[in-house]
Scaffold this active site. Structure first.
Site, PDB file in Angstrom:
ATOM      1  N   ILE A   1     -21.965   1.990  15.157  1.00 50.84           N
ATOM      2  CA  ILE A   1     -22.992   2.200  14.134  1.00 50.84           C
ATOM      3  C   ILE A   1     -22.459   3.106  13.027  1.00 50.84           C
ATOM      4  O   ILE A   1     -22.690   2.850  11.835  1.00 50.84           O
ATOM      5  CB  ILE A   1     -24.260   2.801  14.768  1.00 50.84           C
ATOM      6  CG1 ILE A   1     -24.884   1.799  15.743  1.00 50.84           C
ATOM      7  CG2 ILE A   1     -25.273   3.185  13.698  1.00 50.84           C
ATOM      8  CD1 ILE A   1     -26.032   2.373  16.542  1.00 50.84           C
TER       9      ILE A   1
ATOM     10  N   TRP B   1     -19.962   1.108  11.051  1.00 49.80           N
ATOM     11  CA  TRP B   1     -20.646   0.074  10.278  1.00 49.80           C
ATOM     12  C   TRP B   1     -21.262   0.650   9.003  1.00 49.80           C
ATOM     13  O   TRP B   1     -21.229   0.018   7.946  1.00 49.80           O
ATOM     14  CB  TRP B   1     -21.716  -0.585  11.142  1.00 49.80           C
ATOM     15  CG  TRP B   1     -22.503  -1.624  10.428  1.00 49.80           C
ATOM     16  CD1 TRP B   1     -22.132  -2.906  10.158  1.00 49.80           C
ATOM     17  CD2 TRP B   1     -23.820  -1.481   9.882  1.00 49.80           C
ATOM     18  NE1 TRP B   1     -23.132  -3.564   9.482  1.00 49.80           N
ATOM     19  CE2 TRP B   1     -24.180  -2.717   9.301  1.00 49.80           C
ATOM     20  CE3 TRP B   1     -24.735  -0.421   9.834  1.00 49.80           C
ATOM     21  CZ2 TRP B   1     -25.410  -2.913   8.682  1.00 49.80           C
ATOM     22  CZ3 TRP B   1     -25.948  -0.628   9.220  1.00 49.80           C
ATOM     23  CH2 TRP B   1     -26.277  -1.862   8.649  1.00 49.80           C
ATOM     24  N   HIS B   2     -21.805   1.851   9.090  1.00 50.84           N
ATOM     25  CA  HIS B   2     -22.374   2.466   7.896  1.00 50.84           C
ATOM     26  C   HIS B   2     -21.284   2.832   6.894  1.00 50.84           C
ATOM     27  O   HIS B   2     -21.379   2.509   5.714  1.00 50.84           O
ATOM     28  CB  HIS B   2     -23.170   3.717   8.264  1.00 50.84           C
ATOM     29  CG  HIS B   2     -24.547   3.428   8.784  1.00 50.84           C
ATOM     30  ND1 HIS B   2     -24.822   3.283  10.123  1.00 50.84           N
ATOM     31  CD2 HIS B   2     -25.719   3.228   8.136  1.00 50.84           C
ATOM     32  CE1 HIS B   2     -26.121   3.030  10.273  1.00 50.84           C
ATOM     33  NE2 HIS B   2     -26.688   2.989   9.087  1.00 50.84           N
ATOM     34  N   ASP B   3     -20.265   3.514   7.347  1.00 52.41           N
ATOM     35  CA  ASP B   3     -19.140   3.888   6.485  1.00 52.41           C
ATOM     36  C   ASP B   3     -18.134   4.629   7.353  1.00 52.41           C
ATOM     37  O   ASP B   3     -18.489   5.240   8.359  1.00 52.41           O
ATOM     38  CB  ASP B   3     -19.593   4.783   5.328  1.00 52.41           C
ATOM     39  CG  ASP B   3     -18.679   4.657   4.114  1.00 52.41           C
ATOM     40  OD1 ASP B   3     -17.601   4.040   4.268  1.00 52.41           O
ATOM     41  OD2 ASP B   3     -19.026   5.152   3.030  1.00 52.41           O
TER      42      ASP B   3
END
Length: 461
Positions: free
Chosen positions: A305, A308-310
């Site tokens: 997660i 995936w965000h950065d």
């Protein structure tokens, strides 16, 4: 198959970040990249508009690699659902499995009975026809579906393609969608009002202003930051969902409750990005072992997660704090879940207060993690809780921190008590609705061999 699938897509995310979205500046140099790279694309923060020698030919555009993160989730969902369809097609039980799930939901699912239409879970769990529902055109329609393309909410492929045969009928255009639209407008006005009086983004960008605040002021900045994030995400998630509803596609609802209306870390993520949480359960949590391995599986889940965000250190710190907060919660809830072992404790008057204390601790960890990952960052968050000796006589003393933390915990404790009461009222209302509509209790017996029937955990993201 799953190992190869996840390795490929995670590698693509790393490569996209390493080459800055394959910008012309990174590939060909600044002498031509200044002309060709759009403002906001490719290098993003590394090459801003204020350092360009020439205005870009393509103008200002959103970075494509930011949108690609949502596409990554869709590609994984399509591949897993496709593999599931291949399995059921080989065994020849697709029709029987679908019929069994539909019968089960018609007897035990409150949402299906009240709506007289399949719920999202049923649409997702039912395997699709390998010959009719998978192909290039269906894949592209899922990947490029305009209302949900930019930010979601996330929807599984099985659920999306099922709307081709039966569109959503629960939300009417002339009443329900209009009311939902007014709800979005109300959120927009609330966000404008908040930013008009609370300049939270300016405070985050100017360290001297933040460091000059008292300990109570820094705590207020953290809370207002979470309020800003909640309103911001609510607006575009609900707006895009509204567009999909008008088109006949019902995506899961995000932001089910206020960020203060939570009782645990798991409940927070179940209510915050709910569609992503359901996606994580189906495509990560269950393949990793479900409830049997949840103490271990939360680490790769939260690391994904964060990635995936950065790819930033603040988000990896956020993931670590989330995992450390989840472990004691899993242990405590698992130990006290036995009705026989602690039935006497539930009868005590102070049992609800113990739950309120646990909710206060959970909210404290959520506040710190989300401010580090998505708000003020690690440096400002660390400065807010630092008690090092400082030469400045006006610097907060240790007792100031104790008082501020005590008042903050009281706030979270009261919020937790209110949340537990609200959940109790919701459970009572749900029981009454089930009795009124004749919902049957699920019975144990032979189950269809689908992913859907793996024991569902408390969401972990």
């Amino acid at each position: 198959f799953l190992i190869s699938l996840w390795t490929f897509h995670v590698s693509i995310l790393f490569i996209n970040e390493h080459y800055h979205g394959y910008s012309f500046t990174a590939m060909l140099g600044s002498w031509i990249g200044d002309y060709l790279d759009p403002i906001g694309g490719g290098l993003r923060s590394r090459v801003g508009a204020n350092v360009r020698a020439h205005p870009p030919i393509m103008g200002e555009m959103m970075p494509w690699n930011v949108l690609f993160n949502m596409s990554t989730l869709r590609m994984i969902a399509y591949c897993v659902d496709y593999a599931e369809a291949i399995h059921f097609n080989k065994t020849g039980v697709t029709a029987s499995t679908t019929a069994g799930l539909e019968q089960k939901h018609q007897q035990t699912c409150l949402e299906c009975l009240e709506r007289r239409a399949p719920c999202y879970k049923l649409r997702t769990d039912c395997p699709r026809s390998l010959n009719d529902d998978f192909g290039v055109l269906n894949y592209l329609s899922y990947m490029l579906y305009v209302p949900l393309y930019i930010a979601g909410p996330m929807i599984s492929y099985n659920s999306f393609i099922s709307h081709r045969y039966q569109s959503q009928r629960f939300f009417s255009l002339n009443k329900d969608c209009v009311q939902y639209g007014f709800k979005v407008v109300r959120y927009i006005f609330s966000l404008v009002l908040l930013l008009h009086y609370m300049h939270i983004n300016a405070i985050k960008e100017h360290a001297t202003v933040f460091f000059g605040q008292t300990i109570g002021g820094k705590g207020s900045v953290f809370m207002i930051t979470l309020a800003f994030l909640w309103l911001k995400f609510s607006i575009f998630w609900k707006f895009f969902r509204l567009m999909a509803l008008i088109d006949g596609v019902e995506a899961p609802e995000d932001m089910l409750r206020c960020f203060n209306d939570t009782v645990s870390v798991a409940a927070f993520w179940r209510d915050w990005h709910a569609s992503f949480n359901v996606w994580i359960i189906r495509y990560m949590y269950i393949p990793l072992g479900g409830n049997k391995t949840r103490m271990i599986s939360i680490f790769p889940i939260f690391m994904f997660i964060a990635l995936w965000h950065d790819i930033e250190m603040s988000l990896f710190f956020w993931a670590l704090i989330m995992c450390l907060a989840f472990i004691p919660e899993i242990i405590v809830t698992g130990y006290f879940s036995s009705q026989k072992r602690f039935g006497w404790l539930r009868a005590k008057s102070y049992y609800q207060r113990l739950k309120g204390i646990g909710s206060g601790i959970a909210l404290f960890s959520l506040l710190a993690a989300n401010c580090i990952g998505f708000g003020t960052g690690t440096e400002k968050t660390a400065s807010a809780v630092s008690i090092d000796d400082k030469p400045d006589p006006n610097a907060p003393k240790t007792m100031d921190y104790v008082v501020a933390l005590s008042l903050g915990f009281v706030h979270f404790y009261v919020a937790g008590m209110i949340s537990w009461r609200r959940r109790g009222m919701s459970e009572d209302d749900e029981k009454k609705r089930k009795l009124a509509i004749g919902v049957q209790q699920p019975t144990r017996g032979p189950k269809p061999t689908t992913q859907a029937d793996t024991p569902q955990p408390e969401p972990t993201a």
